[in-house]
Design a protein around this motif. Structure first.
Motif, PDB file in Angstrom:
ATOM      1  N   ILE A 188      65.311  35.520  32.965  1.00 24.24           N
ATOM      2  CA  ILE A 188      66.523  34.722  33.178  1.00 24.24           C
ATOM      3  C   ILE A 188      67.053  34.969  34.597  1.00 24.24           C
ATOM      4  CG2 ILE A 188      68.895  34.359  32.370  1.00 24.24           C
ATOM      5  CD1 ILE A 188      67.724  35.310  29.529  1.00 24.24           C
ATOM      6  N   GLN A 221      66.356  31.803  41.869  1.00 21.01           N
ATOM      7  CA  GLN A 221      65.997  30.472  42.381  1.00 21.01           C
ATOM      8  C   GLN A 221      67.251  29.611  42.584  1.00 21.01           C
ATOM      9  OE1 GLN A 221      63.371  28.331  39.622  1.00 21.01           O
ATOM     10  NE2 GLN A 221      64.241  26.431  40.448  1.00 21.01           N
ATOM     11  N   GLN A 274      65.328  35.816  37.137  1.00 19.57           N
ATOM     12  CA  GLN A 274      64.430  35.214  38.128  1.00 19.57           C
ATOM     13  C   GLN A 274      64.812  33.752  38.376  1.00 19.57           C
ATOM     14  OE1 GLN A 274      60.227  35.610  37.186  1.00 19.57           O
ATOM     15  NE2 GLN A 274      59.712  34.373  38.988  1.00 19.57           N
ATOM     16  N   LYS A 275      65.212  33.072  37.326  1.00 19.99           N
ATOM     17  CA  LYS A 275      65.692  31.690  37.481  1.00 19.99           C
ATOM     18  C   LYS A 275      67.017  31.689  38.262  1.00 19.99           C
ATOM     19  CE  LYS A 275      65.807  27.211  36.161  1.00 19.99           C
ATOM     20  NZ  LYS A 275      64.710  26.243  36.167  1.00 19.99           N
ATOM     21  N   PRO A 303      70.757  31.368  33.029  1.00 19.80           N
ATOM     22  CA  PRO A 303      70.624  31.656  34.471  1.00 19.80           C
ATOM     23  C   PRO A 303      71.915  31.329  35.222  1.00 19.80           C
ATOM     24  CG  PRO A 303      68.688  30.480  33.655  1.00 19.80           C
ATOM     25  CD  PRO A 303      69.667  30.508  32.524  1.00 19.80           C
TER      26      PRO A 303
END
Lengths: 189, 363
Positions: free
Chosen positions: B268, B274, B270-271, B346
């Motif tokens: 989560i 982004q 990591q998103k 996220p």
């Protein structure tokens, strides 16, 4: 390409298996895939939903707040997920049993009469494949050949004789999905 | 040949146990990890490799069956979810005390108590700060994908036998229940007694013919001897820290802020990295793959680079304490996490970074 999808409806409508076949199809096409079901008490007799992601890249979060596409199969899911579609995204729904139709004008909305078409085909169980066909017409992210390959991979061999029926249902969905205009619906009232 | 499949995390773990050449699995069903024993029962590994799969009468029985099998030098494992793991902890402490290799899996759900069947990461303290009684630690692997649910089983057995110590795979309901692509490893043969003795020495109760008898016990009533045993355990844990630390850094090179997250929360986060970078916020992610050993040194280095750290866990803040210890006050560290079976999105993680770290003037 990354496509983030929520499929939501009643338990027993084939929501989870539709997601599974979509994930298998993506895998057969060489995509990264994830399939994250809601599980637990809300599945039993109530709503069921699954998040499916297909991507060319490594998938980060399998759990999301907003989606490129929402496939909505009952009123509760419409209430919960209409506003989770990203602006510019897609909402596909079966109008059967829907009282409050979607009202957003910043997304593309489509209707697929999966229940009616499945009854016409004489097999209620192909409902989810009709809806999947409708989705694939709007978002051709996996080719039909890969869906069939996905079905072969996901179904036990004793059910492989049902693959032509499923293919027919997908094709039917592709033919019968129609665009839904919020403005015109409001005028009708 | 390795094989590509679409599987649930729990199923991938079960299949990996067979392929890793495990000798025995003892378990008791509990949501959200019941697919492990369901899959093993369906696959009939006793026909594929001779592996024993047994549903015990309780979690306590299962962990003590693991103790028995491990005493004979066999590769034995068990799995459960949070309340069930609590029941196993006496046995886990005995395994550590008797220096026995074993693999324990926790697919975490919300607690305390019976709590909820939804995912959680609130057993971090239980996993890395003991849980059971006495001076011991577990080597803890935290898978963040279905692939790692598969890969970590053989890794866990290797570590368990390298150190003659129990190893915990700390997963959660999200990783256990989701399906992803997984490349399954080739089938490994189960190891005969002679092979185990050749590789790991003669300590197991394999039959004493031609040698002194081996005694497997955690009991030592002479304080000096018991103290020496505890120090021997501590030496192992130090060696684990030197040789078997695992972590992953994602977009840390130019990071001005840092997430620290493991397992499902790392996916989560990591998103969220982004989403943050789309807004021009330079965030990186440090993912501890082992929770013990913990990537302390790596965190300390990053503490000199970033302006603030957000520890993200599905709990009210447990790992955050180890993050704070590691960075020695050099940089502000805050916690964010949903708990009790709720999962953060996220977007919520990014918002927490903006509110708790970036816009907090006191930092």
């Amino acid at each position: 390409m990354t496509e983030e999808i929520i499929i939501a409806g009643f338990g027993g409508q084939g929501v989870l298996s539709m997601g599974k076949i979509l994930a298998y199809s993506g895998m057969m096409q060489g995509e990264e895939v994830s399939w994250m079901p809601s599980y637990g008490p809300e599945m039993r007799g109530g709503t069921a939903n699954v998040t499916v992601i297909l991507s060319d890249d490594r998938i980060s979060s399998p759990y999301l707040k907003v989606y490129d596409t929402a496939i909505i199969l009952n009123q509760q899911s419409m209430d919960k997920f209409e506003h989770s579609v990203k602006p510019g995204g897609v909402l596909i729904y079966d109008p059967n049993g829907i009282i409050d139709h979607p009202t957003r004008t910043d997304i593309a909305i489509y209707q697929i009469e999966g229940n009616r078409l499945a009854t016409e085909m004489g097999n209620k169980k192909v409902f989810n494949m009709i809806v999947l066909g409708g989705f694939l017409k709007v978002k051709p992210i996996v080719q039909l050949d890969n869906v069939i390959a996905g079905l072969k991979k996901s179904l036990p061999e004793r059910y492989h004789h049902l693959i032509p029926l499923n293919k027919e249902a997908i094709t039917k969905g592709m033919q019968h999905i129609i665009s839904y205009k919020v403005e015109s619906a409001l005028i009708d009232h | 040949m390795s094989e590509l499949r679409l599987m649930k995390g729990n199923e991938a773990l079960a299949e990996a146990a067979i392929r890793a050449g495990a000798d025995a699995y003892f378990g008791y069903p509990i949501t959200p990890q019941s697919e492990v024993i369901e899959y093993l029962m369906t696959e009939r590994p006793e026909e594929r490799t001779g592996m024993v799969v047994l549903q015990a009468e309780s979690e306590v029985a299962a962990i003590n069956m693991v103790y028995g099998a491990a005493s004979t030098g066999k590769r034995a494992m068990t799995s459960s979810s949070s309340p069930g793991v609590s029941l196993k902890l006496e046995g886990v402490s005995y395994l550590a005390g008797a220096e026995l290799p074993a693999v324990i899996v926790n697919v975490m759900r919300g607690g305390p108590g019976l709590g909820t069947i939804q995912p959680s990461q609130a057993d971090y303290f239980q996993a890395v700060k003991g849980g059971g009684h006495g001076d011991y630690k577990l080597y803890v692997l935290a898978p963040a994908s279905v692939q790692e649910m598969s890969d970590f089983v053989s890794d866990a057995f290797d570590i368990a036998f390298k150190y003659r110590a129990p190893v915990l795979i700390l997963s959660d309901g999200l990783i256990g229940q989701m399906m992803e692509k997984v490349v399954l490893k080739d089938q490994k043969d189960r190891m005969p007694d002679e092979e185990i003795i050749k590789r790991y020495g003669s300590w197991a109760t394999t039959g004493k013919k031609g040698r002194e008898r081996n005694i497997v016990t955690s009991l030592d009533l002479i304080p000096e001897k018991m103290e020496a045993r505890v120090h021997r355990l501590m030496k192992k844990y130090e060696q684990m820290e030197r040789e078997d630390l695992r972590y992953e850094m994602i977009q840390c090179e130019d990071a001005e802020y840092l997430f620290v997250a493991y397992g499902s929360s790392s996916r989560i986060a990591q998103k969220a990295v982004q989403l943050a970078r789309e807004k021009g916020i330079k965030v990186g992610l440090l993912r501890p793959i082992t929770l013990f050993p913990f990537p302390k040194q790596q965190l300390l280095v990053l503490a000199h680079q970033v302006k603030g750290i957000l520890s993200v866990e599905l709990s009210t803040g447990q790992m955050v304490e180890d993050v704070r210890l590691a960075v020695k006050g050099r940089v502000p560290v805050k916690h964010y996490g949903r708990t009790g079976g709720s999962i953060h999105t996220p977007e919520e993680v990014l918002e927490a970074l903006e509110q708790k770290i970036i816009s907090d003037g006191s930092n």
